[in-house]
Design a protein around this motif. Structure first.
Motif, mmCIF file in Angstrom:
data_model
loop_
_atom_site.group_PDB
_atom_site.id
_atom_site.type_symbol
_atom_site.label_atom_id
_atom_site.label_comp_id
_atom_site.label_asym_id
_atom_site.label_seq_id
_atom_site.Cartn_x
_atom_site.Cartn_y
_atom_site.Cartn_z
ATOM 1 N N ILE A 92 18.947 -16.268 -42.908
ATOM 2 C CA ILE A 92 18.210 -16.708 -44.094
ATOM 3 C C ILE A 92 18.641 -15.760 -45.199
ATOM 4 C CG2 ILE A 92 15.959 -16.978 -45.183
ATOM 5 C CD1 ILE A 92 14.814 -17.737 -42.522
ATOM 6 N N VAL A 93 19.442 -16.243 -46.093
ATOM 7 C CA VAL A 93 20.114 -15.506 -47.162
ATOM 8 C C VAL A 93 21.091 -14.505 -46.540
ATOM 9 C CG1 VAL A 93 19.883 -14.190 -49.309
ATOM 10 C CG2 VAL A 93 18.125 -15.862 -48.694
ATOM 11 N N ASP A 94 20.644 -13.276 -46.244
ATOM 12 C CA ASP A 94 21.597 -12.275 -45.758
ATOM 13 C C ASP A 94 21.127 -11.546 -44.506
ATOM 14 O OD1 ASP A 94 19.540 -10.914 -46.937
ATOM 15 O OD2 ASP A 94 20.762 -9.811 -48.376
ATOM 16 N N LYS A 95 20.086 -12.069 -43.845
ATOM 17 C CA LYS A 95 19.614 -11.464 -42.598
ATOM 18 C C LYS A 95 19.405 -12.550 -41.556
ATOM 19 C CE LYS A 95 16.913 -7.812 -44.870
ATOM 20 N NZ LYS A 95 15.529 -7.304 -45.067
ATOM 21 N N PRO A 96 19.756 -12.277 -40.299
ATOM 22 C CA PRO A 96 19.483 -13.262 -39.256
ATOM 23 C C PRO A 96 17.992 -13.342 -38.949
ATOM 24 C CG PRO A 96 20.409 -11.271 -38.293
ATOM 25 C CD PRO A 96 20.475 -11.098 -39.788
ATOM 26 N N LEU A 97 17.588 -14.461 -38.406
ATOM 27 C CA LEU A 97 16.176 -14.687 -38.096
ATOM 28 C C LEU A 97 15.573 -13.540 -37.287
ATOM 29 C CD1 LEU A 97 16.301 -18.461 -37.056
ATOM 30 C CD2 LEU A 97 15.369 -17.530 -39.172
ATOM 31 N N ILE A 98 16.299 -13.070 -36.289
ATOM 32 C CA ILE A 98 15.740 -12.069 -35.398
ATOM 33 C C ILE A 98 15.531 -10.731 -36.109
ATOM 34 C CG2 ILE A 98 17.927 -11.210 -34.439
ATOM 35 C CD1 ILE A 98 16.431 -11.274 -31.673
ATOM 36 N N GLN A 99 16.302 -10.453 -37.150
ATOM 37 C CA GLN A 99 16.109 -9.198 -37.874
ATOM 38 C C GLN A 99 14.808 -9.224 -38.670
ATOM 39 O OE1 GLN A 99 19.490 -7.424 -39.807
ATOM 40 N NE2 GLN A 99 18.230 -6.251 -41.224
ATOM 41 N N TYR A 100 14.455 -10.377 -39.211
ATOM 42 C CA TYR A 100 13.158 -10.473 -39.895
ATOM 43 C C TYR A 100 12.028 -10.144 -38.927
ATOM 44 C CZ TYR A 100 15.303 -12.667 -44.012
ATOM 45 O OH TYR A 100 16.052 -12.911 -45.141
ATOM 46 N N ALA A 101 12.143 -10.613 -37.677
ATOM 47 C CA ALA A 101 11.120 -10.333 -36.674
ATOM 48 C C ALA A 101 11.057 -8.847 -36.344
ATOM 49 C CB ALA A 101 11.399 -11.142 -35.408
ATOM 50 N N ALA A 144 3.174 -6.974 -28.237
ATOM 51 C CA ALA A 144 3.309 -8.107 -29.158
ATOM 52 C C ALA A 144 4.409 -9.035 -28.666
ATOM 53 C CB ALA A 144 3.634 -7.605 -30.558
ATOM 54 N N VAL A 145 4.262 -10.303 -28.966
ATOM 55 C CA VAL A 145 5.319 -11.289 -28.750
ATOM 56 C C VAL A 145 5.588 -11.958 -30.087
ATOM 57 C CG1 VAL A 145 6.022 -13.422 -27.601
ATOM 58 C CG2 VAL A 145 4.687 -11.710 -26.339
ATOM 59 N N ILE A 146 6.850 -11.965 -30.490
ATOM 60 C CA ILE A 146 7.229 -12.569 -31.764
ATOM 61 C C ILE A 146 8.322 -13.600 -31.525
ATOM 62 C CG2 ILE A 146 8.172 -12.148 -34.066
ATOM 63 C CD1 ILE A 146 7.075 -9.377 -33.983
ATOM 64 N N LEU A 147 8.075 -14.824 -31.952
ATOM 65 C CA LEU A 147 9.091 -15.870 -31.903
ATOM 66 C C LEU A 147 9.810 -15.878 -33.251
ATOM 67 C CD1 LEU A 147 7.122 -18.721 -30.101
ATOM 68 C CD2 LEU A 147 8.230 -16.688 -29.153
ATOM 69 N N SER A 148 11.079 -15.522 -33.227
ATOM 70 C CA SER A 148 11.785 -15.262 -34.486
ATOM 71 C C SER A 148 12.034 -16.513 -35.316
ATOM 72 C CB SER A 148 13.108 -14.539 -34.219
ATOM 73 O OG SER A 148 13.930 -15.276 -33.342
ATOM 74 N N ASP A 149 11.925 -17.708 -34.722
ATOM 75 C CA ASP A 149 12.111 -18.902 -35.550
ATOM 76 C C ASP A 149 10.825 -19.300 -36.273
ATOM 77 O OD1 ASP A 149 10.823 -19.829 -33.315
ATOM 78 O OD2 ASP A 149 12.338 -21.308 -32.758
ATOM 79 N N ASP A 150 9.730 -18.607 -35.992
ATOM 80 C CA ASP A 150 8.542 -18.696 -36.835
ATOM 81 C C ASP A 150 8.618 -17.533 -37.820
ATOM 82 O OD1 ASP A 150 7.109 -20.945 -36.190
ATOM 83 O OD2 ASP A 150 5.811 -19.969 -34.740
ATOM 84 N N VAL A 151 9.098 -17.809 -39.009
ATOM 85 C CA VAL A 151 9.314 -16.760 -40.004
ATOM 86 C C VAL A 151 8.078 -16.647 -40.885
ATOM 87 C CG1 VAL A 151 10.741 -15.999 -41.945
ATOM 88 C CG2 VAL A 151 11.800 -17.150 -39.993
ATOM 89 N N ILE A 152 7.547 -15.436 -40.959
ATOM 90 C CA ILE A 152 6.377 -15.166 -41.794
ATOM 91 C C ILE A 152 6.838 -14.518 -43.094
ATOM 92 C CG2 ILE A 152 4.169 -13.958 -41.937
ATOM 93 C CD1 ILE A 152 4.258 -16.135 -39.782
ATOM 94 N N ASP A 153 6.280 -14.955 -44.196
ATOM 95 C CA ASP A 153 6.562 -14.342 -45.494
ATOM 96 C C ASP A 153 6.452 -12.820 -45.359
ATOM 97 O OD1 ASP A 153 6.485 -13.313 -48.073
ATOM 98 O OD2 ASP A 153 5.211 -14.907 -48.862
ATOM 99 N N PRO A 154 7.538 -12.072 -45.627
ATOM 100 C CA PRO A 154 7.511 -10.613 -45.452
ATOM 101 C C PRO A 154 6.431 -9.910 -46.266
ATOM 102 C CG PRO A 154 9.770 -11.382 -45.719
ATOM 103 C CD PRO A 154 8.877 -12.548 -46.021
ATOM 104 N N GLU A 155 5.942 -10.563 -47.323
ATOM 105 C CA GLU A 155 4.884 -9.951 -48.129
ATOM 106 C C GLU A 155 3.494 -10.149 -47.516
ATOM 107 O OE1 GLU A 155 5.236 -11.446 -52.062
ATOM 108 O OE2 GLU A 155 7.253 -10.633 -52.393
ATOM 109 N N TYR A 156 3.421 -10.936 -46.462
ATOM 110 C CA TYR A 156 2.135 -11.198 -45.805
ATOM 111 C C TYR A 156 2.090 -10.461 -44.466
ATOM 112 C CZ TYR A 156 -1.413 -13.699 -43.090
ATOM 113 O OH TYR A 156 -2.482 -14.007 -42.296
ATOM 114 N N PRO A 157 1.200 -9.482 -44.282
ATOM 115 C CA PRO A 157 1.196 -8.631 -43.080
ATOM 116 C C PRO A 157 0.440 -9.248 -41.906
ATOM 117 C CG PRO A 157 -0.477 -7.857 -44.597
ATOM 118 C CD PRO A 157 0.214 -9.027 -45.278
ATOM 119 N N LEU A 158 0.876 -10.392 -41.436
ATOM 120 C CA LEU A 158 0.165 -11.087 -40.363
ATOM 121 C C LEU A 158 0.024 -10.227 -39.116
ATOM 122 C CD1 LEU A 158 -1.081 -13.505 -38.917
ATOM 123 C CD2 LEU A 158 1.235 -14.350 -38.466
ATOM 124 N N LEU A 159 1.124 -9.657 -38.649
ATOM 125 C CA LEU A 159 1.067 -8.885 -37.406
ATOM 126 C C LEU A 159 0.152 -7.672 -37.543
ATOM 127 C CD1 LEU A 159 2.188 -8.989 -34.548
ATOM 128 C CD2 LEU A 159 4.054 -7.497 -35.282
#
Length: 290
Positions: A33-42, A127-142
């Motif tokens: 997504i732009v310049d980072k892979p999905l798993i890196q966001y997770a 914790a378990v994180i599914l990387s294809d569920d991308v959460i807005d980085p500005e929202y601290p869900l976890l």
């Protein structure tokens, strides 16, 4: 952030069939997504919560995930010599995390993938994180879910209200609201709309306790012939409380083509280097279509 959650499991052994042929030999989790892979966001989401130990469940054709998180000495030296300090810093921030890779030898489902991590998790909550569920980085869900766990000391599952026409894509809970969280009574994996107990869908963020492993070990295959995490949680909720946390921010289903494109557009518009030019392009494009 100090937390009792020290480890995160990132299941990454799925076949990624919705993105074929792109995922035939390349992991879905490495789609950018732009310049980072999905798993890196997770991973970065976990790091923001103080988690530094990661167990990534991989499968065939997933070696590029390991390569991505490995140190690239030649690349880093080249960036350093070129004075590209910002880019070098971006790479180096992942150098101090601990990674273990476990191969799921057969596509037996999310529940089985989590069970594969039992020897590394042992008796800790995780914790378990599914990387294809991308959460807005500005929202601290976890972070918010961990705070709830610290109070309740029992499993916490992220929820999102979805249209009834889409409940067949999710695990769905039956529960009652207690303050700002749901105490879960039951859950159903991928129900038809007429059999769904609610429109509250389970999404890809979990805080789990080691008791789940016994449930998974005893769990028979469910929907799709796979070991379903939802089925194991349904058994666990009869023995221990499980709470659902309704998300307040934006989630992108990046495992779906349209969701992936929406995430790409929104993240690009937020990128300081791209936003102005990309916004102008989109405006001109929309005008040309009307």
């Amino acid at each position: 952030m100090k937390t009792s959650i020290k480890k995160a499991i990132l299941p990454a052994a799925g076949l990624g069939t919705r993105f074929l042929p792109a995922t035939k030999a390349s992991p879905k989790e490495m789609m950018p997504i732009v310049d980072k892979p999905l798993i890196q966001y997770a991973v970065e989401e976990s790091l923001s919560c103080g988690i530094k130990d990661f167990i990534i469940i991989t499968g065939k054709y997933k070696r590029t995930i390991e390569d991505h998180f490995d140190t690239s000495y030649r690349l880093e030296e080249k960036l350093k010599a070129s004075g590209k300090d910002k880019m070098l810093q971006e790479l180096n921030k992942l150098n101090n995390i601990n990674l273990a890779y476990i191969r799921q030898r057969a596509p037996l489902g999310l529940g089985h993938a989590i069970l594969c991590a039992k020897p590394f998790v042992k008796d800790e909550p995780f914790a378990v994180i599914l990387s294809d569920d991308v959460i807005d980085p500005e929202y601290p869900l976890l972070k918010e879910m961990i705070k709830v766990y610290e109070k309740k000391k029992c499993p916490i599952i992220a929820l999102e209200e979805v249209p009834m026409s889409e409940v067949h894509r999710y695990g769905v809970i039956d529960g009652r609201l207690e303050g700002d969280i749901y105490k879960i009574k039951n859950m159903v994996e991928k129900p038809t709309p007429d059999k769904a107990p609610s429109s509250l869908a389970i999404i890809g963020r979990y805080i789990l306790t080691p008791e789940i492993f016994k449930m998974l070990e005893e769990q028979a295959p469910g929907a799709g012939g796979e070991i379903q995490l939802t089925d194991a949680l349904r058994k666990l909720v009869k023995k221990t409380p499980i709470y659902g946390y309704l998300i307040r921010g934006r989630r992108y289903d990046a495992g779906d083509k349209l969701g992936y494109l929406k995430a790409t557009v929104d993240f690009a518009l937020r990128n300081k280097e791209l936003s102005e030019g990309f916004k102008n392009y989109l405006i001109d494009k929309v005008k040309s279509l009307t």
